[in-house]
Scaffold this motif. Structure first.
Motif, mmCIF file in Angstrom:
data_model
loop_
_atom_site.group_PDB
_atom_site.id
_atom_site.type_symbol
_atom_site.label_atom_id
_atom_site.label_comp_id
_atom_site.label_asym_id
_atom_site.label_seq_id
_atom_site.Cartn_x
_atom_site.Cartn_y
_atom_site.Cartn_z
ATOM 1 N N GLU A 112 0.867 -1.192 0.000
ATOM 2 C CA GLU A 112 0.000 0.000 0.000
ATOM 3 C C GLU A 112 0.892 1.227 0.000
ATOM 4 O O GLU A 112 2.037 1.168 0.440
ATOM 5 C CB GLU A 112 -0.897 0.040 1.250
ATOM 6 C CG GLU A 112 -2.000 -0.982 1.262
ATOM 7 C CD GLU A 112 -3.203 -0.629 0.367
ATOM 8 O OE1 GLU A 112 -3.299 0.519 -0.137
ATOM 9 O OE2 GLU A 112 -4.047 -1.526 0.183
ATOM 10 N N LYS A 113 0.326 2.335 -0.482
ATOM 11 C CA LYS A 113 1.088 3.589 -0.530
ATOM 12 C C LYS A 113 0.778 4.467 0.679
ATOM 13 O O LYS A 113 -0.305 4.357 1.256
ATOM 14 C CB LYS A 113 0.714 4.339 -1.811
ATOM 15 C CG LYS A 113 1.140 3.581 -3.049
ATOM 16 C CD LYS A 113 0.721 4.319 -4.296
ATOM 17 C CE LYS A 113 1.217 3.553 -5.520
ATOM 18 N NZ LYS A 113 0.708 4.133 -6.763
ATOM 19 N N ASP A 114 1.727 5.355 1.007
ATOM 20 C CA ASP A 114 1.486 6.288 2.112
ATOM 21 C C ASP A 114 0.757 7.531 1.597
ATOM 22 O O ASP A 114 0.356 7.597 0.431
ATOM 23 C CB ASP A 114 2.794 6.635 2.852
ATOM 24 C CG ASP A 114 3.781 7.415 1.983
ATOM 25 O OD1 ASP A 114 3.372 7.936 0.921
ATOM 26 O OD2 ASP A 114 4.954 7.513 2.370
ATOM 27 N N LEU A 115 0.608 8.529 2.452
ATOM 28 C CA LEU A 115 -0.149 9.729 2.083
ATOM 29 C C LEU A 115 0.518 10.522 0.962
ATOM 30 O O LEU A 115 -0.125 11.327 0.303
ATOM 31 C CB LEU A 115 -0.315 10.642 3.316
ATOM 32 C CG LEU A 115 -1.266 10.137 4.392
ATOM 33 C CD1 LEU A 115 -1.094 10.945 5.682
ATOM 34 C CD2 LEU A 115 -2.708 10.218 3.906
ATOM 35 N N SER A 116 1.822 10.285 0.735
ATOM 36 C CA SER A 116 2.492 10.982 -0.368
ATOM 37 C C SER A 116 2.508 10.140 -1.637
ATOM 38 O O SER A 116 3.175 10.496 -2.605
ATOM 39 C CB SER A 116 3.952 11.314 -0.012
ATOM 40 O OG SER A 116 4.031 11.878 1.234
ATOM 41 N N GLY A 117 1.834 9.001 -1.631
ATOM 42 C CA GLY A 117 1.775 8.173 -2.832
ATOM 43 C C GLY A 117 2.983 7.264 -3.004
ATOM 44 O O GLY A 117 3.180 6.681 -4.072
ATOM 45 N N ILE A 118 3.799 7.121 -1.945
ATOM 46 C CA ILE A 118 4.983 6.246 -2.035
ATOM 47 C C ILE A 118 4.626 4.851 -1.517
ATOM 48 O O ILE A 118 3.972 4.738 -0.452
ATOM 49 C CB ILE A 118 6.131 6.845 -1.195
ATOM 50 C CG1 ILE A 118 6.547 8.176 -1.838
ATOM 51 C CG2 ILE A 118 7.313 5.894 -1.061
ATOM 52 C CD1 ILE A 118 7.521 8.981 -1.023
ATOM 53 N N LYS A 119 5.068 3.807 -2.238
ATOM 54 C CA LYS A 119 4.839 2.429 -1.764
ATOM 55 C C LYS A 119 5.574 2.288 -0.437
ATOM 56 O O LYS A 119 6.810 2.304 -0.401
ATOM 57 C CB LYS A 119 5.413 1.418 -2.755
ATOM 58 C CG LYS A 119 4.626 1.314 -4.045
ATOM 59 C CD LYS A 119 5.243 0.264 -4.943
ATOM 60 C CE LYS A 119 4.651 0.344 -6.331
ATOM 61 N NZ LYS A 119 5.375 -0.520 -7.283
ATOM 62 N N ARG A 120 4.844 2.196 0.635
ATOM 63 C CA ARG A 120 5.456 2.358 1.956
ATOM 64 C C ARG A 120 5.194 1.188 2.895
ATOM 65 O O ARG A 120 5.883 1.007 3.889
ATOM 66 C CB ARG A 120 4.917 3.658 2.558
ATOM 67 C CG ARG A 120 5.456 4.044 3.898
ATOM 68 C CD ARG A 120 6.889 4.418 3.889
ATOM 69 N NE ARG A 120 7.102 5.724 3.335
ATOM 70 C CZ ARG A 120 8.314 6.290 3.211
ATOM 71 N NH1 ARG A 120 9.397 5.662 3.627
ATOM 72 N NH2 ARG A 120 8.436 7.468 2.665
#
Ligand code: GLN
Length: 289
Positions: A274-282
């Motif tokens: 899943e991605k974080d709030l900045s759109g990075i796969k985190r």
């Protein structure tokens, strides 16, 4: 104690403080968190400088904090011992990492996975300030929770946070390395979360002074490729999780591929990200067979 001062004097003082150095957004963050001056309150005083503004602490105290921050880049959160995160305000200290924005969504990702488990057992490995553990305790009030950390000081901090935010929660704190203190409950965890140290050792020197000179390196340095702790946690999940239990790990911006492959290679199921709030796969997600 409230200090009420004329709006125009306050605005002049704010300008003076901002030009002494540092970032304007950090100064306004300090005004908000330490003195209760919200963005809306600030806008209203800018529009109506002839009115009075009330501050929760004095301008002299704020100046002292700001100057300490400028002197050696100590994070403001450590200077005021507070950090808002999701819907809670945590006590923080230099014994543990300051909870990051990129970790906030980890909780939502986790809660979505367990919507049909009424009552289970969760763990937060390497809890630090307890941000994840306290949030889970709040959301999963009927579950049994566990928080581990290798640092006793961090555990004490996490305990204080739980006590002030979710005093009735059922959470057990244990000192030790990742899964190691949880042997007694091996095989019974329905949900395990962790935000382990994941920065490659070579990059630590390149971090901002506000991070590398003040936050615990133990909580940041993930070894040569940044994944030493992540691998240990994933391997431990093979028999630490209950059958069908979930492991969700936060990782560095470029580790998604490697972490999810590792999960698949050792036999975990339903591997995804899943991605974080900045759109990075985190976040890397997997499930025990
Ligand atoms: N996300 C943090 C940072 O980049 C690192 C946290 C960690 O290593 N777990 O500063």
């Amino acid at each position: 104690m409230f200090k009420s001062i004329p709006g125009d004097a306050f605005l002049q003082w704010r300008r003076k403080m901002i030009i002494t150095g540092g970032r304007k957004v950090d100064f306004d963050w300090l005004l908000y968190i330490a003195a209760g001056v919200s963005w809306a309150k600030l806008q209203s005083i800018i529009l109506n400088p002839e009115t009075f503004i009330s501050l929760d602490i004095s301008t002299a105290e704020l100046e002292f904090i700001w100057e300490s921050h400028l002197k050696d880049q100590t994070p403001l959160q450590y200077l005021i011992s507070k950090c808002p995160w999701r819907d809670i305000e945590l006590e923080v200290s230099s014994e543990a990492l300051i909870p990051r924005q990129e970790t906030e969504l980890l909780i939502d990702v986790a809660l979505k996975k367990i919507t049909n488990v009424d009552c289970g057992r969760w763990a937060d490995l390497g809890t630090g300030s307890g941000a994840i553990a306290v949030s889970l305790a709040k959301s999963l009030s009927d579950w049994n929770g566990h928080a581990t950390d290798i640092s006793n000081e961090a555990l004490e901090l996490a305990k204080r946070n739980l006590k002030s935010i979710a005093p009735n929660a059922n959470v057990r704190f244990s000192m030790g390395d990742w899964w190691e203190p949880l042997k007694r409950w091996r095989g019974s965890f329905d949900l395990v979360l962790s935000n382990p140290p994941y920065i490659p050792s070579d990059l630590i020197e390149k971090l901002e002074p506000v991070v590398k000179n003040h936050e615990p390196i133990l909580a940041l340095d993930g070894g040569k490729d940044g994944m030493n702790a992540s691998r240990k946690i994933i391997l431990g999940a093979l028999n630490g999780l209950a059958k069908g239990g979930w492991l969700i790990l936060e990782h560095h911006f470029d580790q998604s591929e490697k972490i999810t492959s590792f999960m698949k290679n050792i036999g975990m199921e339903e591997v995804s990200f899943e991605k974080d709030l900045s759109g990075i796969k985190r976040y890397a997600i997997c499930r025990r067979k």
